[in-house]
Design an enzyme around this catalytic site. Structure first.
Site, mmCIF file in Angstrom:
data_model
loop_
_atom_site.group_PDB
_atom_site.id
_atom_site.type_symbol
_atom_site.label_atom_id
_atom_site.label_comp_id
_atom_site.label_asym_id
_atom_site.label_seq_id
_atom_site.Cartn_x
_atom_site.Cartn_y
_atom_site.Cartn_z
ATOM 1 N N SER A 1 59.583 10.713 9.261
ATOM 2 C CA SER A 1 59.407 9.470 10.012
ATOM 3 C C SER A 1 60.579 9.302 10.958
ATOM 4 C CB SER A 1 59.348 8.275 9.048
ATOM 5 O OG SER A 1 59.447 7.039 9.755
ATOM 6 N N TYR B 1 62.308 3.423 1.906
ATOM 7 C CA TYR B 1 61.416 4.285 2.693
ATOM 8 C C TYR B 1 62.224 5.123 3.674
ATOM 9 C CZ TYR B 1 57.731 5.761 5.904
ATOM 10 O OH TYR B 1 56.896 6.511 6.679
#
Length: 249
Positions: free
Chosen positions: A141, A155
């Site tokens: 990401s 995350y």
């Protein structure tokens, strides 16, 4: 090089299902796994109806059941007659501010996104070493480049770990026969991003997935997808003082 037989984890929805549709349209054979078997069956039926010339194998898999990962990968490989490319895509977006009293949510994110990814990586590399070639794709990401406060802290940390593993492998296999790609998606429409309630620079699933598949097909070492506007934003994120990264939360 065309990688004909592609395995995708977390393929029942979102980016995984989107990549499956894109690869199917290119005539690739697919091995799809995820926790929700009924979704996989529906996706398989859809893909075969649209592209009757391809082969699609599906299997239920919870990537946190580590003993099942090599078993399922092996079964799917047998069904397809080998695997040329493994896309480590399965992940979750749970999270809570650190110290907020919900350790379980952050622990689940780290375990699913990083520890389970490591198990998939080890399994894929064992398969590729036996075959003498292969392409390993890690879906990280853009948030793996920076610490993010609040609900995305765990995350971002998990994806930083995935990127680091990918960069280590790129150094280990600089010229093949095993190729490594690290993808850093920006905010792309999916079930996960819908739950985040963030619409900042969100691109639709089709646009985002096409950018991901294009980077995979070109076997890029590392790619921010889609490149615009996320590539310059990633460079900016690396320079921002920590207090400003909350804008990406």
């Amino acid at each position: 090089m065309t990688r004909q037989k592609i395995l995708i984890t977390g393929a029942s929805s979102g980016l995984g299902a989107g990549m499956a549709r894109e690869f199917a349209a290119k005539g690739r054979d697919l091995a799809l796994c995820a926790r929700r078997a009924e979704r996989l069956d529906e996706l398989k039926a859809e893909l075969l109806e649209r592209h009757p010339g391809i082969t699609v194998a599906v299997a239920a898999l919870d990537v946190n059941d580590h003993d099942q990962v090599p078993k399922v990968f092996g079964e799917l490989s047998d069904e397809l007659g080998g695997i040329d490319c493994v896309i480590v895509n399965a992940g979750i977006g749970k999270g809570y501010p650190l110290g907020g009293g919900k350790l379980w949510a952050n622990k689940a994110t780290i375990e699913t996104n990083l520890v389970a990814a490591l198990v998939q990586i080890e399994t894929a590399l064992e398969m590729f070493k036996a075959a003498g070639k292969g392409h390993l794709v890690l879906v990280s990401s853009v948030l793996g480049n920076v610490g993010v406060p609040g609900v995305k802290a765990a995350y971002a940390a998990s994806k930083a770990g995935v990127t680091s593993l990918g960069e280590s492998l790129r150094a280990e296999y600089p010229s093949g026969p095993i190729k490594i790609t690290v993808l850093e998606p920006g905010y792309i429409e999916s079930e996960m991003t819908a739950k985040s309630n963030s619409t900042m620079l969100m691109v639709d699933n089709e646009t985002g997935v096409k950018a991901m598949v294009d980077a995979i097909e070109k076997e890029k070492g590392r790619a921010v997808v889609p490149g615009w506007p996320w590539w310059p934003l990633v460079e900016l994120m690396k320079l921002l003082p920590p207090k400003y990264t909350k804008r990406f939360a």
